[in-house]
Design a protein around this motif. Sequence first.
Motif, PDB file in Angstrom:
ATOM      1  N   TYR A 142      48.314  16.945  -3.758  1.00 38.43           N
ATOM      2  CA  TYR A 142      48.795  17.577  -2.910  1.00 38.43           C
ATOM      3  C   TYR A 142      49.786  18.330  -4.170  1.00 38.43           C
ATOM      4  O   TYR A 142      50.092  17.901  -4.763  1.00 38.43           O
ATOM      5  CB  TYR A 142      49.948  16.766  -1.716  1.00 38.43           C
ATOM      6  N   VAL A 143      50.007  19.709  -2.879  1.00 40.34           N
ATOM      7  CA  VAL A 143      51.216  20.655  -4.335  1.00 40.34           C
ATOM      8  C   VAL A 143      51.800  20.892  -3.152  1.00 40.34           C
ATOM      9  O   VAL A 143      51.929  21.327  -1.783  1.00 40.34           O
ATOM     10  CB  VAL A 143      50.229  21.707  -4.792  1.00 40.34           C
ATOM     11  N   CYS A 144      52.944  21.024  -3.900  1.00 43.53           N
ATOM     12  CA  CYS A 144      54.406  21.623  -3.358  1.00 43.53           C
ATOM     13  C   CYS A 144      55.289  22.787  -4.351  1.00 43.53           C
ATOM     14  O   CYS A 144      54.432  22.920  -5.814  1.00 43.53           O
ATOM     15  CB  CYS A 144      55.681  20.462  -3.357  1.00 43.53           C
ATOM     16  N   VAL A 181      49.885  22.436  -0.100  1.00 42.38           N
ATOM     17  CA  VAL A 181      49.152  21.471   0.799  1.00 42.38           C
ATOM     18  C   VAL A 181      49.686  20.189   0.330  1.00 42.38           C
ATOM     19  O   VAL A 181      50.100  19.442  -0.563  1.00 42.38           O
ATOM     20  CB  VAL A 181      47.803  20.776   0.094  1.00 42.38           C
ATOM     21  N   ASP A 182      49.819  19.584   2.300  1.00 42.76           N
ATOM     22  CA  ASP A 182      50.144  17.645   1.722  1.00 42.76           C
ATOM     23  C   ASP A 182      49.502  16.711   3.383  1.00 42.76           C
ATOM     24  O   ASP A 182      49.303  17.704   3.118  1.00 42.76           O
ATOM     25  CB  ASP A 182      51.645  18.205   1.937  1.00 42.76           C
ATOM     26  N   GLY A 240      46.864  19.834   4.602  1.00 47.69           N
ATOM     27  CA  GLY A 240      46.311  19.196   4.644  1.00 47.69           C
ATOM     28  C   GLY A 240      45.019  20.179   4.663  1.00 47.69           C
ATOM     29  O   GLY A 240      45.135  21.712   5.700  1.00 47.69           O
ATOM     30  N   PRO A 241      44.065  19.712   4.404  1.00 48.16           N
ATOM     31  CA  PRO A 241      43.457  18.699   3.603  1.00 48.16           C
ATOM     32  C   PRO A 241      43.878  18.714   2.006  1.00 48.16           C
ATOM     33  O   PRO A 241      44.841  19.903   1.432  1.00 48.16           O
ATOM     34  CB  PRO A 241      42.129  18.877   3.556  1.00 48.16           C
ATOM     35  N   ALA A 242      43.864  17.688   1.672  1.00 50.01           N
ATOM     36  CA  ALA A 242      44.073  17.703  -0.590  1.00 50.01           C
ATOM     37  C   ALA A 242      42.824  18.745  -0.990  1.00 50.01           C
ATOM     38  O   ALA A 242      41.980  18.614  -0.375  1.00 50.01           O
ATOM     39  CB  ALA A 242      44.987  15.847  -0.229  1.00 50.01           C
ATOM     40  N   ILE A 243      43.857  19.403  -1.954  1.00 53.91           N
ATOM     41  CA  ILE A 243      42.540  19.309  -2.724  1.00 53.91           C
ATOM     42  C   ILE A 243      41.877  18.333  -3.055  1.00 53.91           C
ATOM     43  O   ILE A 243      42.802  17.661  -4.398  1.00 53.91           O
ATOM     44  CB  ILE A 243      43.595  20.546  -3.674  1.00 53.91           C
ATOM     45  N   PRO A 244      40.397  18.894  -3.399  1.00 54.98           N
ATOM     46  CA  PRO A 244      39.584  17.456  -3.834  1.00 54.98           C
ATOM     47  C   PRO A 244      38.945  18.047  -5.299  1.00 54.98           C
ATOM     48  O   PRO A 244      39.771  18.743  -6.053  1.00 54.98           O
ATOM     49  CB  PRO A 244      38.035  17.797  -2.950  1.00 54.98           C
ATOM     50  N   SER A 276      49.281  12.779  -6.088  1.00 51.00           N
ATOM     51  CA  SER A 276      48.085  12.170  -6.187  1.00 51.00           C
ATOM     52  C   SER A 276      48.118  12.197  -4.495  1.00 51.00           C
ATOM     53  O   SER A 276      48.658  11.381  -3.398  1.00 51.00           O
ATOM     54  CB  SER A 276      48.018  11.220  -6.858  1.00 51.00           C
ATOM     55  N   ALA A 277      46.925  12.483  -3.118  1.00 46.03           N
ATOM     56  CA  ALA A 277      46.762  12.017  -2.145  1.00 46.03           C
ATOM     57  C   ALA A 277      46.491  10.641  -2.210  1.00 46.03           C
ATOM     58  O   ALA A 277      46.170   9.870  -0.819  1.00 46.03           O
ATOM     59  CB  ALA A 277      45.852  12.866  -1.380  1.00 46.03           C
TER      60      ALA A 277
END
Length: 206
Positions: free
Chosen positions: A37-39, A112-113, A117-121, A172-173
């Motif tokens: 996840y990125v804030c 992305v959170d 989402g979705p989280a960055i793979p 980390s998701a």
Amino acid sequence: DLVPGVDKFWNFGDIKPGDWGENTISLHNKSKKDPLYVCLTFFNLLNGENGINEPESWVDNTPATGELTGAMEFFAWQDDGDNIFEVGEVPIFGTTTQAANPVLAGKVYGVVDYANGPAIPVNGKDYFGVYWCAGDLVVDVPNATITCNGSGLGNIVQTDSMKVDVRLTAVSAKSNPKFLCKNIKPPKPPKPPKDEICEDSDVTII
């Protein structure tokens, strides 16, 4: 690998009414095991007056405070990497209120959170775009159109400047599957320096 205080997302001088621009920031997950996840955090929004010239002096009654953060407007969205806001792409901020004062002053947004989402793979990419306007920014989300009108930007912002710090935080998701960026607190503004106290003085005040 961004260097604080050196690398910049934007660095423009001599901005005029109606000027606008767009930056697309790419995020690369180089983790070998965790989706991320990125804030996005904005803090230390500064408003510089930088003196007052003659046209500005006719309308500006606050010589110690700049007005540019109330005149520059911003919009951000989850982009697919083509630098264009398109139908179906999700706004991050700036759909109704866009001025820098409310949207960039100590604010945290989820690029992305868990809620966005979705989280960055692992080994994946994600993008977000940021559009700025010196004037009135209007965003039509259903039709994915952006317009910038500088006709209302008067002389009060002449000589003024603004700057803001930007921080990207990766989480980390896998370890935090329901993480929300709203739980991150932006850094507090720096405290003003304390007045110096002179304990010993040979000066006589008359």
